[in-house]
Design an enzyme around this catalytic site. Structure first.
Site, PDB file in Angstrom:
ATOM      1  N   GLY A   1      13.096  -2.537   1.160  1.00 16.24           N
ATOM      2  CA  GLY A   1      14.380  -2.626   0.479  1.00 16.24           C
ATOM      3  C   GLY A   1      14.506  -3.714  -0.557  1.00 16.24           C
TER       4      GLY A   1
ATOM      5  N   GLN B   1      -6.331  -1.539   3.182  1.00 13.80           N
ATOM      6  CA  GLN B   1      -5.561  -1.136   4.359  1.00 13.80           C
ATOM      7  C   GLN B   1      -6.225   0.057   5.029  1.00 13.80           C
ATOM      8  OE1 GLN B   1      -1.631   0.971   4.645  1.00 13.80           O
ATOM      9  NE2 GLN B   1      -0.963  -0.990   5.508  1.00 13.80           N
TER      10      GLN B   1
ATOM     11  N   ASN C   1       8.892  -7.058   3.985  1.00 11.34           N
ATOM     12  CA  ASN C   1       8.807  -5.853   3.165  1.00 11.34           C
ATOM     13  C   ASN C   1      10.002  -4.969   3.501  1.00 11.34           C
ATOM     14  OD1 ASN C   1       6.996  -2.810   3.605  1.00 11.34           O
ATOM     15  ND2 ASN C   1       7.608  -3.606   1.641  1.00 11.34           N
TER      16      ASN C   1
ATOM     17  N   ARG D   1       8.002   0.465  -3.853  1.00 17.19           N
ATOM     18  CA  ARG D   1       8.458   1.408  -4.859  1.00 17.19           C
ATOM     19  C   ARG D   1       9.101   0.754  -6.074  1.00 17.19           C
ATOM     20  NH1 ARG D   1       7.189   3.620  -0.612  1.00 17.19           N
ATOM     21  NH2 ARG D   1       6.499   5.783  -0.580  1.00 17.19           N
TER      22      ARG D   1
ATOM     23  N   CYS E   1       3.188   3.348   9.165  1.00 18.54           N
ATOM     24  CA  CYS E   1       3.406   4.661   8.548  1.00 18.54           C
ATOM     25  C   CYS E   1       3.945   5.649   9.584  1.00 18.54           C
ATOM     26  CB  CYS E   1       2.106   5.183   7.953  1.00 18.54           C
ATOM     27  SG  CYS E   1       2.298   6.784   7.121  1.00 18.54           S
TER      28      CYS E   1
ATOM     29  N   PRO F   1       0.847  -1.202   0.000  1.00 18.24           N
ATOM     30  CA  PRO F   1       0.000   0.000   0.000  1.00 18.24           C
ATOM     31  C   PRO F   1       0.874   1.240   0.000  1.00 18.24           C
ATOM     32  CG  PRO F   1       0.064  -0.980   2.191  1.00 18.24           C
ATOM     33  CD  PRO F   1       0.802  -1.917   1.282  1.00 18.24           C
ATOM     34  N   MET F   2       0.599   2.167  -0.916  1.00 19.96           N
ATOM     35  CA  MET F   2       1.398   3.388  -1.021  1.00 19.96           C
ATOM     36  C   MET F   2       0.458   4.575  -1.190  1.00 19.96           C
ATOM     37  SD  MET F   2       4.574   1.999  -3.371  1.00 19.96           S
ATOM     38  CE  MET F   2       3.570   0.834  -4.326  1.00 19.96           C
TER      39      MET F   2
ATOM     40  N   LYS G   1       0.209  -4.781   9.203  1.00 18.03           N
ATOM     41  CA  LYS G   1       1.506  -4.425   8.610  1.00 18.03           C
ATOM     42  C   LYS G   1       2.233  -3.514   9.584  1.00 18.03           C
ATOM     43  CE  LYS G   1       3.682  -2.796   4.335  1.00 18.03           C
ATOM     44  NZ  LYS G   1       4.621  -1.801   4.891  1.00 18.03           N
TER      45      LYS G   1
END
Length: 337
Positions: free
Chosen positions: A215, A72, A213, A236, A102, A19-20, A141
């Site tokens: 890197g 999310q 999650n 990303r 976040c 989720p971004m 998460k």
């Protein structure tokens, strides 16, 4: 209530797109679903306040045929989270995920996101309330810790609390979040990665499905993590180089479908854009997610320029996408001749 769907969702967690915020909206997911049929896709983080007190239909809307998508939520009030989950019951989400990772100031001021790593019992109460409101899987998460926490003791305590609350799966970003002194952007890169700590947590909680999650920049890096984890989550890297998702079904799910071509993806997105424009969507809201499709190809710079500039012009339509495609096809045709 919807009946549980354990097998498909557990399988799809082998590879998920993170989720971004401002990125993984339904237009982005439409693109990603063209590239991978099997991966689990995520919404942006949506706050409980936006769902409960705002336009729930707008925030929760899914496109037809999106496949397995996780919703999310961001929040820390168990009752409000439960209400948001109940409102989501009208939509075909495969699982409901609670954001405990976040690090932004706005999220902290609302007392949710990564700051909840310091309150494992509150998170456990949130999970219990969410599970009581749905038969769909409820997941969390999180980070490995925040600020000066001891990541050995605090992460174990956090994980044990959500497991006791009945969490169905855990996604762990293998970095601390520094809530004081680092921006959200810096929190994605400066705190060191600690994959080994996540591996130890998975080994200790072997029966809990757990994904890693943070890197993971290539599919090769992601595949290496499958020796330790039940699944991987890319953010990303998947967004900026979306064509890599075309290899996911074969490499992570044993599929035999060839990776979709850039041409087939662009033509499908042009058709999608035409339908969306008829409903009032602006072309740039779709095209902005497509800028990385031609990365590494001759003509990629012009491809990005057409999509980012021309898609914003008044009256822009799907022909912009076809012109962008021509920008990368012309060099190939010139080589062939």
């Amino acid at each position: 209530m919807q009946q549980p769907i354990p097998d498909p969702i557990q399988r799809s967690r082998r590879f998920s797109v993170a989720p971004m915020i401002d990125w993984t909206d339904r237009h982005c997911r439409q693109l990603h679903r063209l590239l991978t049929r099997d991966a689990l896709l995520y919404t942006e983080m949506i706050t409980t306040g936006a769902v409960v007190h705002g336009d729930a239909q707008r925030h929760l809307r899914l496109n037809p045929d999106e496949g397995l998508v996780a919703l999310q939520l961001g929040g820390s009030d168990p009752a409000e989270l439960a209400q948001a989950v109940r409102l989501a019951e009208a939509h075909a989400y495969a699982e409901i995920n609670l954001n405990v990772g976040c690090p932004s100031d706005r999220v902290q001021s609302g007392k949710f996101g990564a700051c909840l790593m310091a309150e494992p019992e509150l998170v456990a109460d949130c999970v219990r309330a969410m599970k009581a409101a749905t038969d769909r899987p409820v997941t969390v998460k999180c980070r490995i810790g925040i600020d000066d926490q001891d990541v050995e003791e605090s992460l174990d305590r956090f994980a044990d609390a959500v497991v006791a609350a009945g969490v169905d799966a855990l996604y762990v970003h293998a970095r601390k979040a520094w809530l004081k002194g680092l921006s959200p952007k810096e929190n994605r890169t400066i705190p060191p990665l600690d994959y080994d700590r996540v591996h130890r947590l998975k080994a200790r909680l072997a029966s809990l499905q757990m994904m890693i999650n943070g890197g993971l920049e290539t599919l090769e890096m992601a595949e290496a993590e499958m020796a330790h984890m039940d699944g991987v989550m890319l953010g990303r890297a998947a967004y900026h180089t979306p064509m890599l998702l075309g290899e996911v079904d074969r490499r992570f799910f044993g599929g035999d479908r060839d990776a979709p071509s850039l041409e087939s993806v662009m033509l499908a997105m042009a058709d999608y854009a035409t339908a969306e424009l008829a409903q009032g969507t602006r072309l740039n809201n779709i095209a902005r997610h497509m800028l990385g499709l031609a990365n590494g190809l001759p003509g990629a710079r012009q491809f990005r320029q057409i999509l980012s500039v021309d898609a914003c012009k008044p009256g822009a339509d799907a022909s912009v996408m076809l012109r962008a495609l021509e920008a990368v096809q012309r060099p190939r045709l010139a080589e062939a001749s």
